[in-house]
Design an enzyme around this catalytic site. Sequence first.
Site, PDB file in Angstrom:
ATOM      1  N   GLY A 123     -47.713 -74.477 -19.348  1.00  0.00           N
ATOM      2  CA  GLY A 123     -46.514 -73.724 -18.993  1.00  0.00           C
ATOM      3  C   GLY A 123     -45.282 -74.603 -18.918  1.00  0.00           C
ATOM      4  O   GLY A 123     -44.188 -74.210 -19.333  1.00  0.00           O
TER       5      GLY A 123
ATOM      6  N   PHE B 242     -48.363 -69.287 -15.931  1.00  0.00           N
ATOM      7  CA  PHE B 242     -49.449 -69.221 -14.954  1.00  0.00           C
ATOM      8  C   PHE B 242     -49.491 -70.533 -14.175  1.00  0.00           C
ATOM      9  O   PHE B 242     -49.782 -71.585 -14.743  1.00  0.00           O
ATOM     10  CB  PHE B 242     -50.808 -69.037 -15.634  1.00  0.00           C
ATOM     11  CG  PHE B 242     -50.986 -67.762 -16.396  1.00  0.00           C
ATOM     12  CD1 PHE B 242     -50.209 -66.650 -16.128  1.00  0.00           C
ATOM     13  CD2 PHE B 242     -51.948 -67.664 -17.390  1.00  0.00           C
ATOM     14  CE1 PHE B 242     -50.378 -65.469 -16.838  1.00  0.00           C
ATOM     15  CE2 PHE B 242     -52.140 -66.494 -18.101  1.00  0.00           C
ATOM     16  CZ  PHE B 242     -51.350 -65.400 -17.823  1.00  0.00           C
TER      17      PHE B 242
ATOM     18  N   TYR C 263     -50.158 -72.036 -19.256  1.00  0.00           N
ATOM     19  CA  TYR C 263     -50.940 -72.231 -18.028  1.00  0.00           C
ATOM     20  C   TYR C 263     -50.817 -73.681 -17.586  1.00  0.00           C
ATOM     21  O   TYR C 263     -51.085 -74.604 -18.355  1.00  0.00           O
ATOM     22  CB  TYR C 263     -52.393 -71.866 -18.328  1.00  0.00           C
ATOM     23  CG  TYR C 263     -53.351 -71.841 -17.153  1.00  0.00           C
ATOM     24  CD1 TYR C 263     -52.940 -72.069 -15.849  1.00  0.00           C
ATOM     25  CD2 TYR C 263     -54.699 -71.562 -17.367  1.00  0.00           C
ATOM     26  CE1 TYR C 263     -53.827 -72.032 -14.794  1.00  0.00           C
ATOM     27  CE2 TYR C 263     -55.601 -71.519 -16.309  1.00  0.00           C
ATOM     28  CZ  TYR C 263     -55.165 -71.757 -15.032  1.00  0.00           C
ATOM     29  OH  TYR C 263     -56.052 -71.719 -13.977  1.00  0.00           O
ATOM     30  N   CYS C 264     -50.397 -73.885 -16.331  1.00  0.00           N
ATOM     31  CA  CYS C 264     -50.333 -75.224 -15.737  1.00  0.00           C
ATOM     32  C   CYS C 264     -49.438 -76.134 -16.597  1.00  0.00           C
ATOM     33  O   CYS C 264     -48.283 -75.808 -16.845  1.00  0.00           O
ATOM     34  CB  CYS C 264     -51.736 -75.783 -15.570  1.00  0.00           C
ATOM     35  SG  CYS C 264     -51.844 -77.324 -14.619  1.00  0.00           S
ATOM     36  N   LEU C 265     -49.945 -77.279 -17.059  1.00  0.00           N
ATOM     37  CA  LEU C 265     -49.135 -78.170 -17.889  1.00  0.00           C
ATOM     38  C   LEU C 265     -48.675 -77.469 -19.156  1.00  0.00           C
ATOM     39  O   LEU C 265     -47.598 -77.766 -19.680  1.00  0.00           O
ATOM     40  CB  LEU C 265     -49.931 -79.422 -18.280  1.00  0.00           C
ATOM     41  CG  LEU C 265     -50.556 -80.292 -17.193  1.00  0.00           C
ATOM     42  CD1 LEU C 265     -51.126 -81.557 -17.806  1.00  0.00           C
ATOM     43  CD2 LEU C 265     -49.567 -80.630 -16.118  1.00  0.00           C
TER      44      LEU C 265
END
Length: 583
Positions: A317, A341, A313-315
């Site tokens: 990812g 994500f 998720y975000c960083l």
Amino acid sequence: MKESTTYTQGPFRQLDLASRINQARFSSSLSPEAAMLAWMDWLSHLATSPGKKLELLMAGMQNWGRFFNYLQECMTTPLGETRDCVDRPVSDRRFAAPEWQYWPFNALHQGFLLGQEWLAQATTQVWGVEKKHEDFVSFYARQWLDMFSPGNQLLTNPVVLRRTLEERGANLLRGVSNWQDDVRRLVAEESPEGSENFVPGQSVARTPGKVVLRNRLIELIQYTPTTDKVKAEPILIVPAWIMKYYILDLSEHNSMVKYLVDQGHTVFCISWKNPDEGDRHLGMDDYLDLGLGAAIDAVTTIVPKARVHATGYCLGGTLLAIAAAHMARDGDDRLASLTFFAAQTDFSEPGELALFINESQISLLEAQMQQKGYLAAEQMAGAFQMLRSYDLLWSKMVNEYLLGERRPLNDLMAWNADATRMPAHMHAQYLRRLFLNNELSRGVYTVGDKPVFVSDIKVPMFAVGTVSDHVAPWRSVYKLNSLADTSEVTFLLTSGGHNAGIVSEPGRPRRSYQVHAHTHGNKALDPDTWQAQTPVTEGSWWPEWQRWLAARSGAEVAPPSMGAPRKGYDIVCDAPGEYVLQK
């Protein structure tokens, strides 16, 4: 790659460091040099563009004419029935209330929108201005103009005036009380009112599980199964270290972790430590090794002979993409699939967040981080607040300080206030190597002194973008299609923003998504064509992703043991662990 220490070595360079620290303190960590360069670029090119100036002059005169005609129509048309002379954008909620259609407030808001329209013309399409400077000037011009919006002032907001008359000023007294409470909490560094009702392990982050690994950077949580049989291959969730992991395990009704466990998946999740001054030297390699690498080692030991469905998720990812490319380069095949994500792998178009990332800006952040050892959470919050100034600043001020309405905190809002810090070395590397230099998509990001390539990853991928994401714009997330060279990349675009779009549980109203799988050998569509051609499905996107995972997770088997004590993974404590409680 340039490291921050390059600029501060030597006895005299310490003067530069001290100067940057003081400058950041008085400029709210925003670089005045970067602002001056952008404004001078725009102003000097506008000064030497007589054609553009004539266009602006004519546009201004036309707007005055439109406004004058509008005022005349207001005088001859029944109240509330005058046609607008400038249309509000569909997404603009500032003047949506019916009170804005009555005199003189209709004239106030229409005049403001005409001025906004003209300012947008003035700050764009000036020949010779660099694109990044144009974006900067346009963004800050909007921020400046918003301060004077009639909706943000007591005497020019009809909704506030009506409420004040109805309540005989009681709303303003409540607003003053709200403002005083906010100032007191800000000075005392206290959480917002109501956050005490959302304590991890008590009202949020309650999905049962055990911490099966703890090192100086992470705790790894293994969740207790709720089904007799589970999918053979486990899921490892890698949240961003800019946030606490329990955004994916909020309340019982909107916990993605609980949803996956109840669907028969074995779920592991990383809980990052909230770094302090002692962690200043942790870098990106540490987040790969002590973080994601250690977690994958643990998961594949606890669930042997099974590959892992890794989800970032975000960083988290972005880190996952780096790790997966590293593993693919070195022949490590322990990953079964990758899910991202709202995560970027190509930072060439990162959206308005790029306005805060340039060499001058980073120098200020590096100076502050060298002094403290970390980037404070409130500094990041300030940048995000500017990106969504209406939602996070002006509407809050109007509702809480003028209307006297304090919206009760919900679980997502409480999580958002439970912020984390960023280690100095890691954050400087992240900003320079990824945001500023875009090394990952260019194939020059190195792990172990050798570059890694996203195109080396051959496992199926699933990427989720959100329509109104100000942190990782969905068109930037979509660029994974052009970087990947695997058999299948499924891209899903969901309604909502960076956080609320991901926390989109089944049954939540007004949710929709678009999804399409791009297979190897077929030409990838550009994002706008993809969006136009892909049908919309109503509802939550979670079941769509879960079906995708289930189809690739093997047969159902008996649940694995909790931890693996004989192999070094003892049960440390109950979920949610200790790191998530660190302030």
